[in-house]
Design a protein around this motif. Structure first.
Motif, PDB file in Angstrom:
ATOM      1  N   LEU A  74      -9.827  24.943  -6.165  1.00  0.00           N
ATOM      2  CA  LEU A  74      -9.439  24.704  -7.565  1.00  0.00           C
ATOM      3  C   LEU A  74      -9.141  23.242  -7.815  1.00  0.00           C
ATOM      4  CD1 LEU A  74      -7.155  27.805  -8.278  1.00  0.00           C
ATOM      5  CD2 LEU A  74      -9.345  27.273  -9.372  1.00  0.00           C
ATOM      6  N   LEU A  75      -8.469  22.581  -6.868  1.00  0.00           N
ATOM      7  CA  LEU A  75      -8.156  21.161  -7.030  1.00  0.00           C
ATOM      8  C   LEU A  75      -9.437  20.323  -7.042  1.00  0.00           C
ATOM      9  CD1 LEU A  75      -5.006  20.789  -4.733  1.00  0.00           C
ATOM     10  CD2 LEU A  75      -5.084  20.710  -7.233  1.00  0.00           C
ATOM     11  N   MET A  76     -10.385  20.668  -6.183  1.00  0.00           N
ATOM     12  CA  MET A  76     -11.647  19.920  -6.144  1.00  0.00           C
ATOM     13  C   MET A  76     -12.421  20.076  -7.451  1.00  0.00           C
ATOM     14  SD  MET A  76     -13.119  20.165  -2.236  1.00  0.00           S
ATOM     15  CE  MET A  76     -13.072  21.955  -2.094  1.00  0.00           C
ATOM     16  N   THR A  77     -12.487  21.308  -7.950  1.00  0.00           N
ATOM     17  CA  THR A  77     -13.213  21.515  -9.207  1.00  0.00           C
ATOM     18  C   THR A  77     -12.472  20.894 -10.387  1.00  0.00           C
ATOM     19  OG1 THR A  77     -12.172  23.705  -9.449  1.00  0.00           O
ATOM     20  CG2 THR A  77     -14.334  23.626  -8.399  1.00  0.00           C
ATOM     21  N   LEU A  78     -11.128  20.856 -10.314  1.00  0.00           N
ATOM     22  CA  LEU A  78     -10.355  20.218 -11.376  1.00  0.00           C
ATOM     23  C   LEU A  78     -10.644  18.729 -11.440  1.00  0.00           C
ATOM     24  CD1 LEU A  78      -8.135  20.489 -13.559  1.00  0.00           C
ATOM     25  CD2 LEU A  78      -6.448  20.043 -11.751  1.00  0.00           C
ATOM     26  N   VAL A  79     -10.648  18.088 -10.284  1.00  0.00           N
ATOM     27  CA  VAL A  79     -10.965  16.651 -10.238  1.00  0.00           C
ATOM     28  C   VAL A  79     -12.366  16.400 -10.765  1.00  0.00           C
ATOM     29  CG1 VAL A  79     -11.371  14.698  -8.691  1.00  0.00           C
ATOM     30  CG2 VAL A  79      -9.357  16.147  -8.363  1.00  0.00           C
ATOM     31  N   LEU A  80     -13.302  17.242 -10.352  1.00  0.00           N
ATOM     32  CA  LEU A  80     -14.690  17.087 -10.794  1.00  0.00           C
ATOM     33  C   LEU A  80     -14.807  17.280 -12.306  1.00  0.00           C
ATOM     34  CD1 LEU A  80     -17.488  16.550  -9.600  1.00  0.00           C
ATOM     35  CD2 LEU A  80     -17.799  19.017  -9.406  1.00  0.00           C
ATOM     36  N   SER A  81     -14.069  18.229 -12.854  1.00  0.00           N
ATOM     37  CA  SER A  81     -14.088  18.465 -14.301  1.00  0.00           C
ATOM     38  C   SER A  81     -13.586  17.244 -15.061  1.00  0.00           C
ATOM     39  CB  SER A  81     -13.235  19.679 -14.646  1.00  0.00           C
ATOM     40  OG  SER A  81     -13.753  20.854 -14.070  1.00  0.00           O
ATOM     41  N   PHE A  82     -12.512  16.632 -14.579  1.00  0.00           N
ATOM     42  CA  PHE A  82     -11.968  15.435 -15.221  1.00  0.00           C
ATOM     43  C   PHE A  82     -12.977  14.285 -15.172  1.00  0.00           C
ATOM     44  CE2 PHE A  82      -7.535  17.160 -14.602  1.00  0.00           C
ATOM     45  CZ  PHE A  82      -7.228  17.178 -15.963  1.00  0.00           C
ATOM     46  N   ILE A  83     -13.659  14.148 -14.029  1.00  0.00           N
ATOM     47  CA  ILE A  83     -14.651  13.072 -13.896  1.00  0.00           C
ATOM     48  C   ILE A  83     -15.782  13.253 -14.900  1.00  0.00           C
ATOM     49  CG2 ILE A  83     -16.437  12.113 -12.382  1.00  0.00           C
ATOM     50  CD1 ILE A  83     -14.542  12.668 -10.034  1.00  0.00           C
ATOM     51  N   PHE A  84     -16.300  14.472 -15.031  1.00  0.00           N
ATOM     52  CA  PHE A  84     -17.400  14.714 -15.957  1.00  0.00           C
ATOM     53  C   PHE A  84     -16.954  14.589 -17.419  1.00  0.00           C
ATOM     54  CE2 PHE A  84     -19.844  16.474 -12.393  1.00  0.00           C
ATOM     55  CZ  PHE A  84     -21.088  15.940 -12.688  1.00  0.00           C
ATOM     56  N   LYS A  85     -15.726  14.984 -17.726  1.00  0.00           N
ATOM     57  CA  LYS A  85     -15.225  14.805 -19.086  1.00  0.00           C
ATOM     58  C   LYS A  85     -15.130  13.328 -19.437  1.00  0.00           C
ATOM     59  CE  LYS A  85     -12.690  19.158 -19.568  1.00  0.00           C
ATOM     60  NZ  LYS A  85     -11.360  19.802 -19.709  1.00  0.00           N
ATOM     61  N   TRP A  86     -14.719  12.530 -18.455  1.00  0.00           N
ATOM     62  CA  TRP A  86     -14.660  11.083 -18.673  1.00  0.00           C
ATOM     63  C   TRP A  86     -16.065  10.512 -18.902  1.00  0.00           C
ATOM     64  CZ3 TRP A  86     -16.643   6.996 -15.658  1.00  0.00           C
ATOM     65  CH2 TRP A  86     -16.213   5.727 -16.042  1.00  0.00           C
ATOM     66  N   ILE A  87     -17.040  10.973 -18.107  1.00  0.00           N
ATOM     67  CA  ILE A  87     -18.423  10.512 -18.271  1.00  0.00           C
ATOM     68  C   ILE A  87     -18.967  10.934 -19.638  1.00  0.00           C
ATOM     69  CG2 ILE A  87     -20.782  10.740 -17.408  1.00  0.00           C
ATOM     70  CD1 ILE A  87     -19.612  11.100 -14.605  1.00  0.00           C
ATOM     71  N   GLU A  88     -18.673  12.159 -20.059  1.00  0.00           N
ATOM     72  CA  GLU A  88     -19.135  12.640 -21.361  1.00  0.00           C
ATOM     73  C   GLU A  88     -18.560  11.802 -22.497  1.00  0.00           C
ATOM     74  OE1 GLU A  88     -18.655  16.833 -22.022  1.00  0.00           O
ATOM     75  OE2 GLU A  88     -19.296  17.323 -19.987  1.00  0.00           O
ATOM     76  N   ARG A  89     -17.284  11.424 -22.391  1.00  0.00           N
ATOM     77  CA  ARG A  89     -16.691  10.573 -23.424  1.00  0.00           C
ATOM     78  C   ARG A  89     -17.360   9.208 -23.459  1.00  0.00           C
ATOM     79  NH1 ARG A  89     -11.734  12.863 -21.594  1.00  0.00           N
ATOM     80  NH2 ARG A  89     -11.348  11.019 -20.310  1.00  0.00           N
ATOM     81  N   ARG A  90     -17.684   8.685 -22.293  1.00  0.00           N
ATOM     82  CA  ARG A  90     -18.371   7.375 -22.239  1.00  0.00           C
ATOM     83  C   ARG A  90     -19.724   7.437 -22.925  1.00  0.00           C
ATOM     84  NH1 ARG A  90     -16.172   2.606 -20.134  1.00  0.00           N
ATOM     85  NH2 ARG A  90     -18.169   2.174 -19.155  1.00  0.00           N
ATOM     86  N   PHE A  91     -20.469   8.506 -22.690  1.00  0.00           N
ATOM     87  CA  PHE A  91     -21.783   8.647 -23.307  1.00  0.00           C
ATOM     88  C   PHE A  91     -21.650   8.928 -24.810  1.00  0.00           C
ATOM     89  CE2 PHE A  91     -23.680   8.829 -19.140  1.00  0.00           C
ATOM     90  CZ  PHE A  91     -24.980   8.413 -19.364  1.00  0.00           C
ATOM     91  N   ARG A  92     -20.610   9.647 -25.191  1.00  0.00           N
ATOM     92  CA  ARG A  92     -20.429   9.991 -26.598  1.00  0.00           C
ATOM     93  C   ARG A  92     -20.197   8.751 -27.456  1.00  0.00           C
ATOM     94  NH1 ARG A  92     -15.987  13.211 -26.367  1.00  0.00           N
ATOM     95  NH2 ARG A  92     -17.308  14.888 -25.571  1.00  0.00           N
ATOM     96  N   TYR A  93     -19.471   7.798 -26.879  1.00  0.00           N
ATOM     97  CA  TYR A  93     -19.122   6.608 -27.660  1.00  0.00           C
ATOM     98  C   TYR A  93     -19.955   5.397 -27.278  1.00  0.00           C
ATOM     99  CZ  TYR A  93     -15.079   9.468 -28.791  1.00  0.00           C
ATOM    100  OH  TYR A  93     -14.272  10.484 -29.221  1.00  0.00           O
ATOM    101  N   ALA A  94     -20.969   5.630 -26.427  1.00  0.00           N
ATOM    102  CA  ALA A  94     -21.823   4.496 -26.019  1.00  0.00           C
ATOM    103  C   ALA A  94     -22.747   4.090 -27.172  1.00  0.00           C
ATOM    104  CB  ALA A  94     -22.656   4.911 -24.811  1.00  0.00           C
TER     105      ALA A  94
END
Length: 219
Positions: free
Chosen positions: A199-219
């Motif tokens: 669960l901790l590994m998938t949680l970290v991965l989820s946060f990383i992808f959400k951060w990447i999605e925000r970067r692409f959204r506002y790029a």
């Protein structure tokens, strides 16, 4: 259940988690570009290449990952004539299996992303004088990734959980050490600890992808 016992369990399980993370990193780094190449091959006007890509994607997505791992680890060495040259280290064989399997899934994700890009984008790029390479790298691929990111994130989280299949081919990862502790101590606590680590590994991965999605959204 003492804290000392939990710490005793955690040490080997965290060592196993390192194998899990290493496999995930290797599989992601290799399968994503391979998946994109498969997408391009499937869309190619060269019929044999397109046929091969479509067949590969169908076979890899249509058969269980566990079966593919067992075939690579134990089946390839049994092939006549060439089998003796195909004996691989278990971790290497498992990594190859994950790469080949997930490349097919990422290929389908990228195909959906490319389909979502309006054909007018290609025409606009042609009007602007961009060549095929410039069109793909500057216009098409960024839009494709923006659309495909949520599906890539979901597939990546699935990959983390699928690493538990290493247990079936005798690679000592997280679940292996949890099962060993359960059999030794007759307690289900190792399974709970393994679940928390996943669960901790998938949680970290989820946060990383959400951060990447925000970067692409506002790029």
């Amino acid at each position: 259940m003492s804290l000392d016992y939990i710490m005793t369990l955690l040490k080997p399980m965290l060592e196993g988690a390192q194998i899990t993370v290493l496999l995930f990193i290797i599989a992601i780094i290799a399968s994503i570009p391979l998946g994109f190449l498969l997408t391009l091959a499937a869309r190619s006007k060269i019929k044999p290449l397109s046929w091969f890509a479509h067949t590969y994607i169908y076979v890899m997505r249509g058969t269980p990952l566990l079966l593919q791992l067992l075939f690579i680890c134990f089946g390839l060495p049994m092939l006549p004539v060439v089998g003796e040259y195909l004996v691989l280290d278990r971790f290497v064989a498992a990594s190859l299996g994950f790469i080949l399997n997930y490349a097919a899934y990422f290929a389908e994700i990228f195909r959906g992303g490319l389909i979502s890009v309006d054909k007018g984008q290609y025409e606009a790029a042609h009007v602007l004088g961009l060549n095929r390479w410039q069109t793909m790298t500057r216009i098409i691929i960024p839009q494709m990734i923006r659309v495909a990111l949520p599906a890539i994130a979901n597939e990546s989280i699935t990959l983390v959980k699928d690493t538990a299949l290493l247990y079936a081919v005798a690679v000592p990862e997280l679940l292996h050490f949890a099962q060993t502790a359960v059999n030794r101590d007759f307690t289900i606590m190792p399974f709970f600890l393994a679940g928390i680590i996943y669960l901790l590994m998938t949680l970290v991965l989820s946060f990383i992808f959400k951060w990447i999605e925000r970067r692409f959204r506002y790029a």
